[in-house]
Design an enzyme around this catalytic site. Sequence first.
Site, PDB file in Angstrom:
ATOM      1  N   GLY A 274     -60.196  12.551 -63.856  1.00  0.00           N
ATOM      2  CA  GLY A 274     -58.743  12.555 -63.886  1.00  0.00           C
ATOM      3  C   GLY A 274     -58.261  13.872 -64.451  1.00  0.00           C
ATOM      4  O   GLY A 274     -59.024  14.568 -65.115  1.00  0.00           O
TER       5      GLY A 274
ATOM      6  N   CYS B  73     -66.893  12.733 -65.603  1.00  0.00           N
ATOM      7  CA  CYS B  73     -65.953  13.778 -66.013  1.00  0.00           C
ATOM      8  C   CYS B  73     -64.937  13.240 -67.032  1.00  0.00           C
ATOM      9  O   CYS B  73     -65.328  12.904 -68.146  1.00  0.00           O
ATOM     10  CB  CYS B  73     -65.289  14.386 -64.776  1.00  0.00           C
ATOM     11  N   TYR B  74     -63.657  13.122 -66.678  1.00  0.00           N
ATOM     12  CA  TYR B  74     -62.682  12.546 -67.618  1.00  0.00           C
ATOM     13  C   TYR B  74     -63.164  11.167 -68.087  1.00  0.00           C
ATOM     14  O   TYR B  74     -62.983  10.794 -69.243  1.00  0.00           O
ATOM     15  CB  TYR B  74     -61.318  12.428 -66.915  1.00  0.00           C
TER      16      TYR B  74
ATOM     17  N   HIS C  90     -69.443  16.066 -61.266  1.00  0.00           N
ATOM     18  CA  HIS C  90     -69.039  15.076 -60.256  1.00  0.00           C
ATOM     19  C   HIS C  90     -70.193  14.744 -59.302  1.00  0.00           C
ATOM     20  O   HIS C  90     -70.453  15.515 -58.368  1.00  0.00           O
ATOM     21  CB  HIS C  90     -67.852  15.611 -59.443  1.00  0.00           C
TER      22      HIS C  90
ATOM     23  N   GLU D 188     -70.193  12.530 -57.066  1.00  0.00           N
ATOM     24  CA  GLU D 188     -69.696  11.967 -55.798  1.00  0.00           C
ATOM     25  C   GLU D 188     -69.410  13.018 -54.740  1.00  0.00           C
ATOM     26  O   GLU D 188     -69.313  12.702 -53.562  1.00  0.00           O
ATOM     27  CB  GLU D 188     -68.433  11.129 -56.062  1.00  0.00           C
TER      28      GLU D 188
ATOM     29  N   SER E 137     -51.911  -0.978 -30.580  1.00  0.00           N
ATOM     30  CA  SER E 137     -51.476   0.354 -30.123  1.00  0.00           C
ATOM     31  C   SER E 137     -52.556   1.016 -29.281  1.00  0.00           C
ATOM     32  O   SER E 137     -52.281   1.997 -28.595  1.00  0.00           O
ATOM     33  CB  SER E 137     -51.181   1.230 -31.331  1.00  0.00           C
ATOM     34  N   GLY E 138     -53.781   0.499 -29.374  1.00  0.00           N
ATOM     35  CA  GLY E 138     -54.880   1.163 -28.685  1.00  0.00           C
ATOM     36  C   GLY E 138     -55.610   2.121 -29.617  1.00  0.00           C
ATOM     37  O   GLY E 138     -56.650   2.655 -29.284  1.00  0.00           O
ATOM     38  N   GLY E 139     -55.057   2.324 -30.821  1.00  0.00           N
ATOM     39  CA  GLY E 139     -55.738   3.138 -31.831  1.00  0.00           C
ATOM     40  C   GLY E 139     -56.868   2.343 -32.470  1.00  0.00           C
ATOM     41  O   GLY E 139     -57.017   1.138 -32.209  1.00  0.00           O
ATOM     42  N   VAL E 140     -57.649   3.025 -33.312  1.00  0.00           N
ATOM     43  CA  VAL E 140     -58.835   2.386 -33.891  1.00  0.00           C
ATOM     44  C   VAL E 140     -58.470   1.160 -34.727  1.00  0.00           C
ATOM     45  O   VAL E 140     -59.046   0.082 -34.547  1.00  0.00           O
ATOM     46  CB  VAL E 140     -59.596   3.389 -34.803  1.00  0.00           C
ATOM     47  N   ASP E 141     -57.505   1.299 -35.624  1.00  0.00           N
ATOM     48  CA  ASP E 141     -57.259   0.240 -36.601  1.00  0.00           C
ATOM     49  C   ASP E 141     -56.762  -1.054 -35.962  1.00  0.00           C
ATOM     50  O   ASP E 141     -57.296  -2.127 -36.224  1.00  0.00           O
ATOM     51  CB  ASP E 141     -56.265   0.718 -37.669  1.00  0.00           C
ATOM     52  N   SER E 142     -55.729  -0.943 -35.122  1.00  0.00           N
ATOM     53  CA  SER E 142     -55.206  -2.185 -34.548  1.00  0.00           C
ATOM     54  C   SER E 142     -56.223  -2.783 -33.576  1.00  0.00           C
ATOM     55  O   SER E 142     -56.326  -4.000 -33.446  1.00  0.00           O
ATOM     56  CB  SER E 142     -53.860  -1.959 -33.866  1.00  0.00           C
ATOM     57  N   SER E 143     -57.027  -1.923 -32.933  1.00  0.00           N
ATOM     58  CA  SER E 143     -58.033  -2.451 -31.995  1.00  0.00           C
ATOM     59  C   SER E 143     -59.114  -3.236 -32.726  1.00  0.00           C
ATOM     60  O   SER E 143     -59.508  -4.321 -32.297  1.00  0.00           O
ATOM     61  CB  SER E 143     -58.696  -1.304 -31.230  1.00  0.00           C
TER      62      SER E 143
ATOM     63  N   LYS F 283     -61.829   4.153 -43.378  1.00  0.00           N
ATOM     64  CA  LYS F 283     -61.818   4.421 -41.930  1.00  0.00           C
ATOM     65  C   LYS F 283     -63.227   4.401 -41.318  1.00  0.00           C
ATOM     66  O   LYS F 283     -63.445   3.811 -40.265  1.00  0.00           O
ATOM     67  CB  LYS F 283     -61.187   5.796 -41.694  1.00  0.00           C
TER      68      LYS F 283
END
Length: 513
Positions: free
Chosen positions: A54, A81-82, A169, A171, A223-229, A369
């Site tokens: 942070g 870290c923080y 870090h 990560e 919509s045909g996008g990844v998420d809604s599909s 994602k």
Amino acid sequence: MIEQIVILDFGSQYTQVIARRIRECNVYSVILRYNTPAKKIAALKPSGIILSGGPASVYAKKAPLPDKAVFGLGVPMLGICYGLQVLAQFLGGKVESGQKREFGKGTLKVRDSFCPLFANLPEQLQVWNSHGDKLTRLPTGFKSVAVTENSDYAGIENRARKMFGLQFHPEVAHTPRGREILANFVHNICGCGKNWTMHAYIEQAVREIRAQVGKDRVILGLSGGVDSSVAAALIHKAVGDQLTCIFVNNGLLRGREAEVVRRVFGNHFKIKLQYENASKLFLRRLKGVTDPERKRKIIGNTFIKVFEGGTRRAGKSKFLAQGTLYPDVIESMPIAGNPAAMIKSHHNVGGLPKRMKFQLVEPLKCLFKDEVRALGLELGLPREIVLRQPFPGPGLAVRILGEVTPLRLEILRNADSIVVGEMKSSGWYYKIWQSFAVLLPVRSVGVMGDERTYDYTIAVRAVESQDGMTADWVKLPYELLEKVANRIVNEVKGVNRCVFDITSKPPGTIEWE
Ligand code: XMP
């Protein structure tokens, strides 16, 4: 309850990266605000707790600090870290402002190779630092297990209490073996197995969707996008024909978009698909409009009207499904004083009106994602949909500068399909955030054969980005650019010039509008 690691977020720009790294170890992780009450954390029965980095100083007046009781939960802890400084200060150590900021690459020397965090790792590691303050006195019961040039306490532990801290870090990609350090924490120290897989997730999500929805009906705007599909395929697996997907053709879609959606969802998945072809309505309302904000407003309002009509036709439904992702959920809980936690100002018009009373089904809201993509493939969706680049809701309207007309749409569709086709066949499409064509409203002189032409210009844009908030233009090979430009100028009627956009964001935006 699924095994999980709780990450307390103190406002680091890398908190989400920690969560993803843990999940890549096939261990579920959740991000909670730094001051989440210990009782609430205990109720999740976490196998371990990670305190994120942070931007604050632990000794500052308004420093974000956790509920004290967290340290008494008896759960293994790792401060990064923080987070290390918070952990150390709470347990009696001392943190001071460092003489020298330690920023960037450093070399870590592991002093105690029996420290379980560094199991199976070499004694020297490249690490990435980003801190001003440093620990100057260890809390009792702790010892230093690793050092850097600038810090005697780059790695600390109290093995008996299973408490650990890292000043660097693990990560980030610049700590090349950081994943192994995090894997050591979750598997060796917290004792987690590898239970978080997309296969397991599907079973869990299907159970939860069925429990939530019961015998009622669900509407989903596809919509045909990844998420809604992916959301559609998952909900369909859970409740079959109780799901109706509404697909609005706003006339601003790319070449084969409507066709692909109808083929994949209607024919292949046999999902109830209600196709609302409102192209004419959208184009009529956009006629003569050149101002980008007005275009967006018109498209947003028209979408709501068409979608609302669609839901009425689909029949009464209690639930509305949305493909909300985890980053959207986390970003809506910003941490005071942290510029990195600025809420994303989504372009999308503020959702559906309140009069449409639905309960929400959001089966992707704990996924990142890349996990949604993995889930889509596991559910059998084609790569063409799952590996799609983002596409804005207002569609090609934001890529046609000036008035949107059927002729301009046709020009842009043809140019865009060349860009996308060449990007796919060269493999670049899958490596970058977005690549597309933009139609500029200027015409210029050219020669073709013996004839003088006076035609439009296409700008090609290709950008690299993590989340669309910042972006850099992609240094595509000249040969590829040459091929794309040649094809566009030769094959797309109405275009005689092609340029490549080399602006980053900021100061530019990704779309031109
Ligand atoms: P800009 O142009 O603001 O775009 O740099 C950032 C990212 O957002 C996408 N974008 C949209 N996505 N609805 C969306 O769902 C929209 O109205 C919209 N406008 C832009 C853009 O494609 C880029 O990835």
